[in-house]
Design a protein around this motif. Structure first.
Motif, PDB file in Angstrom:
ATOM      1  N   MET A   1      13.978 -12.065  -4.971  1.00 54.84           N
ATOM      2  CA  MET A   1      13.436 -11.066  -5.880  1.00 54.84           C
ATOM      3  C   MET A   1      12.127 -11.562  -6.474  1.00 54.84           C
ATOM      4  SD  MET A   1      16.780  -9.544  -7.843  1.00 54.84           S
ATOM      5  CE  MET A   1      17.072 -10.975  -8.885  1.00 54.84           C
ATOM      6  N   SER A   2      11.226 -10.628  -6.722  1.00 53.65           N
ATOM      7  CA  SER A   2       9.950 -10.969  -7.332  1.00 53.65           C
ATOM      8  C   SER A   2       9.473  -9.832  -8.210  1.00 53.65           C
ATOM      9  CB  SER A   2       8.888 -11.260  -6.265  1.00 53.65           C
ATOM     10  OG  SER A   2       7.630 -11.500  -6.866  1.00 53.65           O
ATOM     11  N   ALA A   3       9.115 -10.184  -9.450  1.00 52.79           N
ATOM     12  CA  ALA A   3       8.530  -9.202 -10.369  1.00 52.79           C
ATOM     13  C   ALA A   3       7.016  -9.214 -10.274  1.00 52.79           C
ATOM     14  CB  ALA A   3       8.970  -9.498 -11.805  1.00 52.79           C
ATOM     15  N   THR A   4       6.486 -10.033  -9.364  1.00 50.47           N
ATOM     16  CA  THR A   4       5.048 -10.029  -9.092  1.00 50.47           C
ATOM     17  C   THR A   4       4.840  -9.214  -7.827  1.00 50.47           C
ATOM     18  OG1 THR A   4       4.808 -12.235 -10.051  1.00 50.47           O
ATOM     19  CG2 THR A   4       3.017 -11.440  -8.666  1.00 50.47           C
ATOM     20  N   PRO A   5       4.518  -7.933  -7.961  1.00 49.90           N
ATOM     21  CA  PRO A   5       4.382  -7.095  -6.768  1.00 49.90           C
ATOM     22  C   PRO A   5       3.402  -7.706  -5.771  1.00 49.90           C
ATOM     23  CG  PRO A   5       4.330  -5.747  -8.751  1.00 49.90           C
ATOM     24  CD  PRO A   5       4.264  -7.176  -9.203  1.00 49.90           C
ATOM     25  N   ILE A   6       3.739  -7.610  -4.515  1.00 43.77           N
ATOM     26  CA  ILE A   6       2.932  -8.203  -3.454  1.00 43.77           C
ATOM     27  C   ILE A   6       2.077  -7.115  -2.805  1.00 43.77           C
ATOM     28  CG2 ILE A   6       3.022  -9.402  -1.233  1.00 43.77           C
ATOM     29  CD1 ILE A   6       5.744 -10.518  -2.185  1.00 43.77           C
ATOM     30  N   PRO A   7       0.764  -7.298  -2.770  1.00 51.41           N
ATOM     31  CA  PRO A   7      -0.101  -6.290  -2.144  1.00 51.41           C
ATOM     32  C   PRO A   7       0.314  -6.020  -0.702  1.00 51.41           C
ATOM     33  CG  PRO A   7      -1.420  -7.904  -3.334  1.00 51.41           C
ATOM     34  CD  PRO A   7      -0.007  -8.415  -3.326  1.00 51.41           C
ATOM     35  N   ARG A   8       0.055  -4.821  -0.251  1.00 53.30           N
ATOM     36  CA  ARG A   8       0.505  -4.389   1.076  1.00 53.30           C
ATOM     37  C   ARG A   8      -0.014  -5.307   2.183  1.00 53.30           C
ATOM     38  NH1 ARG A   8      -1.503  -0.735   4.957  1.00 53.30           N
ATOM     39  NH2 ARG A   8       0.138   0.229   6.216  1.00 53.30           N
ATOM     40  N   THR A   9      -1.293  -5.692   2.111  1.00 54.29           N
ATOM     41  CA  THR A   9      -1.846  -6.544   3.166  1.00 54.29           C
ATOM     42  C   THR A   9      -1.155  -7.899   3.211  1.00 54.29           C
ATOM     43  OG1 THR A   9      -3.577  -7.242   1.630  1.00 54.29           O
ATOM     44  CG2 THR A   9      -4.106  -5.467   3.154  1.00 54.29           C
TER      45      THR A   9
END
Length: 735
Positions: free
Chosen positions: A469-477
């Motif tokens: 789980m991560s609350a740091t959204p990951i950019p699509r690229t």
């Protein structure tokens, strides 16, 4: 002899010569260490000047760069170029320009005013230029004796004696010696490994190593809709190692030349193939299969007892995870969502499903504060349903820890929540069915592998499912490249009733106004966070510290109950302070970034972040997410000190404009690159040396299609391509 390793080879040689030959400047080891300490130079072990030792030293240096094979050398591409193909006349030189000139040495002397330095004067056609060396050695002086023809290159400056170059590069030449016909490559290197040696090693590797085309002709161009025909890999590397003199250095530095496009495409394709191979391999492993839960079981009762409805996004994500857990191969899924989007309840559902199926579930968090937060929530949710929950952290007493370990090994403990202590060698699971890793980017690859590998059961050849789980959204690229081996679920919806957080920028000159606002909020029954970047005073960074700020606020706001939380408190002390704030016993909590994750206090609706310009975007977003968890409108004040750098202005502007974690993540990627999101997922990082994820994102979709096609139709090509580009560097991608 003692050898000083420095990034400046001239200084290295100067010290060697001075220690070995100059009796007037003899140094003992103590003095040498003082120089190392002051200058930042590192003393290495004694190295003989014997050719065998030199060869071994160069080989070791190459290995440090990861250059073990000929193909590694060939793909070790220049980071920049120098143009040594033209000569300027000394009389035409202008200050501040970078130029190459040629002349005869007319003067060579050591001056001691204002400091020891070597002055060389060269002349050509009556025009003169001064060369100034602050660090030098005896053999240099011998090489540039009076009457020697020398070619020098450097930045032209105005000096006391006229135009000069300080520490230029130089080469002794003969009259009329030909100039190079190609640009001179400058390679990434390590201390002690010269550019000359690297160039020779790379040239030799190119000459003896054929680079046959592995990919079908035109495949790459068609996939990326390239506007031109790309050179072959062999032609591309030969070009980049020795570009013709007419090629613009700017074009090469921007990596926009077709040769660079070929390199980028082949490297990115190798990375995508590797990730997809790992994903395919995982599908051939065995995993605990969670069959349909029994009526009236833990999962069914848990879902029925929830006091709220899952959002549409949560329902979608839970269905994806539930489907994975029914498959015979291990789940490897990344669950990402913005701060407060409800990831923890999804993790609890997955844990309940595993326990319902007769397996154990483990939840690992990076800090005891976050682990304790999970412990409190999971215990409230699952313990009433009969789930046996245990807590395992490093600060526990030995006797208490021993009892917990027994319960885990026997299977008595069904849900294990803790920190890194969970992956210690002493922890033996009875039947681990799922491992849940929160804030996964904070853990190293080896740590995540260790947790996944902890399964001790009757069927010991199975691999537990893993939910990260991560609350740091990951950019699509980034998700499409570094995380392409994972299945990704996204909660892109906040629970109903959440009001957006108002963010304002405030200069530190208005500190008293901010303190008055805090006083009024506290008296109105609201709770407040005050975040500081440091714990103690620092001479290098004149920032407000948590300890000093706490004392100041206690004195200035006697009406409020003020607490202090920082990383140097004992784990038990941190938990006590957190519990006091959560229960309302404290009005104001002064803290460092230790509260970045793990604090969930709905009544906290005001946050002040001091010296916000010192924080990264991801960290600011995480901190701001500690408020806005209740129904009251929340405010985040970002206090900053002027002047601000361009990067700091960009970060603060982004924080003021949006609360969308995905938009913030994309901006953070543009500002700082992928490191913040990858954490310790370093194996992916080493595979993309030439790709810019912002500028080159357009290449990704087409090359993903190519990778899938090659895996289906050309498996032998896949093997050869991966060996060429990666060797054994993808060993940790399974994490």
């Amino acid at each position: 002899m003692v050898l000083f390793m420095s990034t400046e080879s001239t200084y290295t040689s100067y010290l060697i010569d001075r220690i070995a030959t100059d009796k007037n400047h003899w140094m003992n080891v103590k003095n040498a260490r003082e120089i190392r300490s002051k200058k930042g130079y590192k003393i290495s072990s004694t190295i003989s000047a014997h050719p065998t030792a030199t060869k071994r030293f160069n080989a070791d240096s190459l290995r440090k760069l990861g250059l073990k094979r000929d193909i590694d050398l060939i793909l070790h591409l220049p980071m920049r170029y120098e143009d040594e193909t033209t000569l300027r006349k000394i009389g035409d030189l202008l200050p501040s320009e970078l130029a190459q000139v040629e002349g005869t040495v007319m003067l060579s002397e050591v001056s001691y005013s204002p400091r020891r330095q070597w002055i060389v004067k060269i002349a050509n056609n009556g025009d003169e230029l001064i060369l100034r060396f602050l660090n030098f050695y005896g053999s240099q002086q011998k090489k540039l004796s009076i009457g020697t023809r020398v070619r020098v290159r450097g930045e032209v400056r105005s000096g006391f004696l006229g135009l000069e170059m300080v520490h230029p590069s130089y080469r002794v030449v003969s009259e009329g010696q030909m100039l190079p016909e190609t640009l001179t490559p400058i390679y990434p290197s390590v201390a002690g490994l010269s550019q000359t040696y690297l160039r020779r090693a790379i040239t030799n590797a190119i000459e003896r190593t054929p680079l046959p085309a592995l990919l079908p002709t035109g495949l790459i161009e068609e996939a990326i809709d390239a506007p031109m025909v790309l050179p072959s890999l062999a032609d591309a590397v030969r070009f980049l190692h020795a570009p013709p003199s007419h090629i613009s250095v700017v074009t090469l530095s921007k990596r926009s030349h077709p040769a660079w496009l070929r390199i980028k495409c082949e490297e990115l394709l190798a990375q995508q193939l590797s990730l997809k191979c790992v994903q395919s391999t995982r599908h051939h492993l065995n995993a605990p299969v969670f069959s349909m839960p029994l009526p009236g079981g833990i999962l069914e009762r848990f879902e029925a007892g929830l006091p709220f409805r899952l959002t549409i996004a949560q329902q979608r994500v839970w269905k994806e995870i539930y489907t994975d857990l029914s498959a015979p191969h291990p789940m490897q899924r990344l669950l990402q969502g913005d701060v407060g989007s409800g990831k923890t309840i999804i993790a609890a559902l997955a844990a309940a499903h595993a326990i319902d199926a007769g397996y154990q579930a483990a939840v690992m968090a990076p800090t005891e504060i976050l682990a304790e937060q999970h412990m409190r929530k999971f215990f409230i949710w699952l313990a009433p349903l009969g789930v046996r929950v245990v807590w395992l952290v490093g600060s526990m007493k030995t006797k208490e820890k021993r009892e917990v370990l027994k319960k885990i090994a026997s299977g008595e403990a069904q849900l294990i929540i803790g920190t890194h202590a969970i992956i210690q060698d002493t922890v033996k699971f009875f039947s681990l069915g799922i491992s849940i890793v929160d804030e996964q980017h904070r853990f190293g690859v080896a740590q995540r592998l260790a947790l996944r590998g902890k399964i001790h059961s009757i069927n010991s050849d199975t691999v537990p499912n893993q939910l990260m789980m991560s609350a740091t959204p990951i950019p699509r690229t980034l998700a499409m490249t570094y995380y392409a081996d994972l299945d990704v679920s996204v909660i892109d919806e906040l629970p109903p009733g959440r009001k957006p957080i108002v963010t304002k920028l405030v200069p530190t000159t208005r500190r008293q106004e901010v303190m008055e606002r805090v006083r009024l909020a506290g008296l109105a029954g609201r709770q407040i966070y005050w975040i500081c970047p440091l714990v103690d005073e620092s001479e290098s960074l004149q920032l407000q510290t948590a300890v000093h700020t706490h004392a100041q606020l206690v004195a200035s706001l006697p009406e409020l109950r003020v607490g202090l939380m920082h990383g140097r408190l004992l784990p038990t002390e941190k938990i006590e302070v957190m519990a006091a704030f959560a229960s309302g016993e404290l009005d104001l909590l002064v803290a460092t970034t230790v509260i970045e994750v793990g604090m969930d206090v709905p009544n906290a609706s005001l946050m002040i972040i001091e010296h916000a310009e010192r924080f990264g975007l991801a960290q600011l977003h995480q901190l701001r997410g500690r408020v806005g968890r209740g129904s009251t409108e929340s405010i985040c004040l970002l206090m900053y000190s002027s002047p601000l750098s361009m990067t700091a202005k960009a970060r603060l502007k982004t924080m003021r404009q949006t609360t969308d974690g995905f938009a913030i993540a994309q901006r953070d990627l543009e500002i700082r690159g992928p490191g913040e999101f990858l954490g310790a997922r370093q194996s992916g990082a080493v595979m993309l040396r030439f790709i810019d994820l912002v500028e080159d994102a357009w290449l990704i979709p087409g090359l993903q299609v190519v990778a899938e096609m090659l895996l289906r139709e050309h498996p032998h090509t896949v093997t050869a391509h991966l060996d060429r580009w990666l060797g054994a560097r993808d060993e940790f991608l399974q994490a």
